[in-house]
Every structure is written in structure tokens, then in C-alpha cells.
Scaffold this motif. Structure first.
Motif, PDB file in Angstrom:
ATOM      1  N   ASP A 148       0.841  -1.183   0.000  1.00 16.00           N
ATOM      2  CA  ASP A 148       0.000   0.000   0.000  1.00 16.00           C
ATOM      3  C   ASP A 148       0.881   1.239   0.000  1.00 16.00           C
ATOM      4  OD1 ASP A 148       0.988   0.178   2.581  1.00 16.00           O
ATOM      5  OD2 ASP A 148      -0.882  -0.471   3.519  1.00 16.00           O
ATOM      6  N   ASP A 149       0.272   2.395   0.241  1.00 20.22           N
ATOM      7  CA  ASP A 149       1.022   3.644   0.209  1.00 20.22           C
ATOM      8  C   ASP A 149       2.145   3.675   1.245  1.00 20.22           C
ATOM      9  OD1 ASP A 149      -0.459   4.591  -1.880  1.00 20.22           O
ATOM     10  OD2 ASP A 149      -1.802   5.817  -0.651  1.00 20.22           O
ATOM     11  N   SER A 150       1.919   3.080   2.401  1.00 20.50           N
ATOM     12  CA  SER A 150       2.976   3.072   3.412  1.00 20.50           C
ATOM     13  C   SER A 150       4.149   2.200   2.954  1.00 20.50           C
ATOM     14  CB  SER A 150       2.446   2.606   4.769  1.00 20.50           C
ATOM     15  OG  SER A 150       2.060   1.261   4.720  1.00 20.50           O
ATOM     16  N   ASP A 151       3.872   1.140   2.211  1.00 18.40           N
ATOM     17  CA  ASP A 151       4.951   0.319   1.660  1.00 18.40           C
ATOM     18  C   ASP A 151       5.731   1.088   0.595  1.00 18.40           C
ATOM     19  OD1 ASP A 151       4.391  -1.938   3.252  1.00 18.40           O
ATOM     20  OD2 ASP A 151       2.841  -2.593   1.860  1.00 18.40           O
ATOM     21  N   GLU A 152       5.026   1.881  -0.201  1.00 20.70           N
ATOM     22  CA  GLU A 152       5.680   2.732  -1.206  1.00 20.70           C
ATOM     23  C   GLU A 152       6.631   3.715  -0.526  1.00 20.70           C
ATOM     24  OE1 GLU A 152       5.609   2.896  -4.554  1.00 20.70           O
ATOM     25  OE2 GLU A 152       4.076   1.399  -4.948  1.00 20.70           O
ATOM     26  N   GLU A 153       6.148   4.341   0.542  1.00 24.45           N
ATOM     27  CA  GLU A 153       6.977   5.299   1.280  1.00 24.45           C
ATOM     28  C   GLU A 153       8.172   4.599   1.907  1.00 24.45           C
ATOM     29  OE1 GLU A 153       4.413   7.273   4.082  1.00 24.45           O
ATOM     30  OE2 GLU A 153       3.082   7.967   2.472  1.00 24.45           O
ATOM     31  N   ALA A 154       7.949   3.416   2.438  1.00 27.26           N
ATOM     32  CA  ALA A 154       9.043   2.660   3.054  1.00 27.26           C
ATOM     33  C   ALA A 154      10.112   2.313   2.016  1.00 27.26           C
ATOM     34  CB  ALA A 154       8.508   1.394   3.712  1.00 27.26           C
ATOM     35  N   LEU A 155       9.679   1.945   0.821  1.00 26.05           N
ATOM     36  CA  LEU A 155      10.646   1.605  -0.223  1.00 26.05           C
ATOM     37  C   LEU A 155      11.501   2.813  -0.583  1.00 26.05           C
ATOM     38  CD1 LEU A 155      11.824  -0.495  -2.143  1.00 26.05           C
ATOM     39  CD2 LEU A 155      10.072   0.158  -3.806  1.00 26.05           C
ATOM     40  N   VAL A 156      10.887   3.971  -0.689  1.00 25.25           N
ATOM     41  CA  VAL A 156      11.638   5.198  -0.982  1.00 25.25           C
ATOM     42  C   VAL A 156      12.677   5.451   0.112  1.00 25.25           C
ATOM     43  CG1 VAL A 156      11.448   7.719  -1.196  1.00 25.25           C
ATOM     44  CG2 VAL A 156       9.826   6.235  -2.397  1.00 25.25           C
ATOM     45  N   GLU A 157      12.287   5.259   1.353  1.00 23.30           N
ATOM     46  CA  GLU A 157      13.212   5.457   2.470  1.00 23.30           C
ATOM     47  C   GLU A 157      14.338   4.430   2.443  1.00 23.30           C
ATOM     48  OE1 GLU A 157      11.098   5.608   6.193  1.00 23.30           O
ATOM     49  OE2 GLU A 157       9.783   7.220   5.462  1.00 23.30           O
TER      50      GLU A 157
END
Length: 184
Positions: A148-157
Motif C-alpha cells: 500500500d502507500d505506506s509500503d511505497e513510502e518505506a521503499l523510498v526510504e
């Protein structure tokens, strides 16, 4: 305006060259290996591919090829003090699973080639040791099919962490050595 010679070649071009040379690694893993090799103090010689892959029979990339451009740009980016270092990964238009899998492959390539270049006597800072251990954990990770969106953000980090970790290790092994040599 960005200097086009400082940008990595297109992922598809590197994949194409790797397939044509029957390398058996993805473009992302190959780039990770190249980065690990250089960060560990490995030399960028014409036979760099054989060194990075630990395969003396690996062919030498053709002059002007995507692989040769990849090597030159990567070496330049790692040595650039403005932190303009990029990872060769699929774009945001691909699935989360594809992008995270490529990042984990990148880490796998990095850790393996870093070990080849630096050898058993690595002199790493505490931060460098921790960064290398984290990269090794990421190299063993598996991509998940959904997110989900939180996984997308985590990947960027995580991508940013990996980028900084590679620069830190390059600093420990290459830049610190160059600095010590200048002082002597």
C-alpha cells in the motif's frame, strides 16, 4: 542543466547488454556489484566486469556500450562530493514487488562485490560496519507481491538508506585511504 555524461544509462539498455553477454544477472544486481566493487576499493580497469562477477571468463564490455557507460558514470558519481549518486533501479511506473526485488538484488550484488574488493581486512567505521550489516540483511530479503502507500513510502526510504550506505562505505574504504595518502 544536468550533464548527460553524469547520468546512468537506461536500465533497459544495461539489461540488453547483460543479456547479449549472457551475464546471468539483472541490471540492478550488476550495478550493485559494480558499486560494491568500487566502494571497496576495486579498480575500474577494462576487465572490471570479470572482477565484479568473480568470473575471469566474463567478457570485456565494448567501448561505448551501456555497460561501459554504466562503469564510467558510476565511478564518477561515487567520487563526486555533491552526493549525486544514483541506484540503477526500475522506475516508479513498475510494481512495488518489481522495484523492491530489484533493490534487494542491487544489495546482493553490492555486498558480494564489496567483499571481493575489500577482502577480509576491511577497516570500517562503526557506522560502516552497521551499514554493511544492514545491506547484507536487505540482500537476503524477499519482495512481497502486494503493498500500500505506506509500503511505497518505506521503499523510498530504504532506497535512500541504501544510497547513503554505499556512499558511507565508499568513504570508509576509498576516500579515507586517499585522504591518508595525501597526509603522508
Amino acid at each position: 542543466m544536468t550533464d548527460p555524461s553524469s547520468e546512468l544509462p537506461d536500465l533497459a539498455d544495461v539489461e540488453s547488454d547483460a543479456r547479449a553477454m549472457s551475464l546471468g544477472v539483472s541490471a540492478s544486481e550488476l550495478h550493485g556489484g559494480l558499486c560494491g566493487w568500487l566502494a571497496g576499493g576495486g579498480a575500474l580497469k577494462p576487465d572490471w566486469l570479470a572482477a565484479v562477477l568473480a568470473d575471469p571468463s566474463a567478457p570485456t564490455p565494448a567501448e561505448g556500450s551501456a555497460l561501459q557507460r554504466l562503469a564510467g558514470v558510476t565511478a564518477g558519481q561515487l567520487g563526486d562530493r555533491s552526493f549525486g549518486f544514483d541506484l540503477l533501479l526500475p522506475g516508479s511506473d513498475t510494481s512495488l514487488a518489481t522495484r523492491s526485488g530489484a533493490l534487494f538484488e542491487w544489495c546482493h550484488g553490492f555486498v558480494g562485490a564489496f567483499g571481493l574488493a575489500v577482502g577480509a581486512q576491511a577497516s570500517l567505521s562503526d557506522e560502516g560496519q552497521e551499514a554493511l550489516a544492514d545491506l547484507a540483511r536487505l540482500a537476503r530479503a524477499q519482495a512481497q507481491e502486494d503493498g500500500d502507500d505506506s509500503d511505497e513510502e518505506a521503499l523510498v526510504e530504504i532506497e535512500e538508506f541504501v544510497r547513503v550506505a554505499a556512499l558511507l562505505l565508499h568513504g570508509d574504504c576509498v576516500l579515507a585511504t586517499q585522504h591518508r595518502q595525501r597526509l603522508n
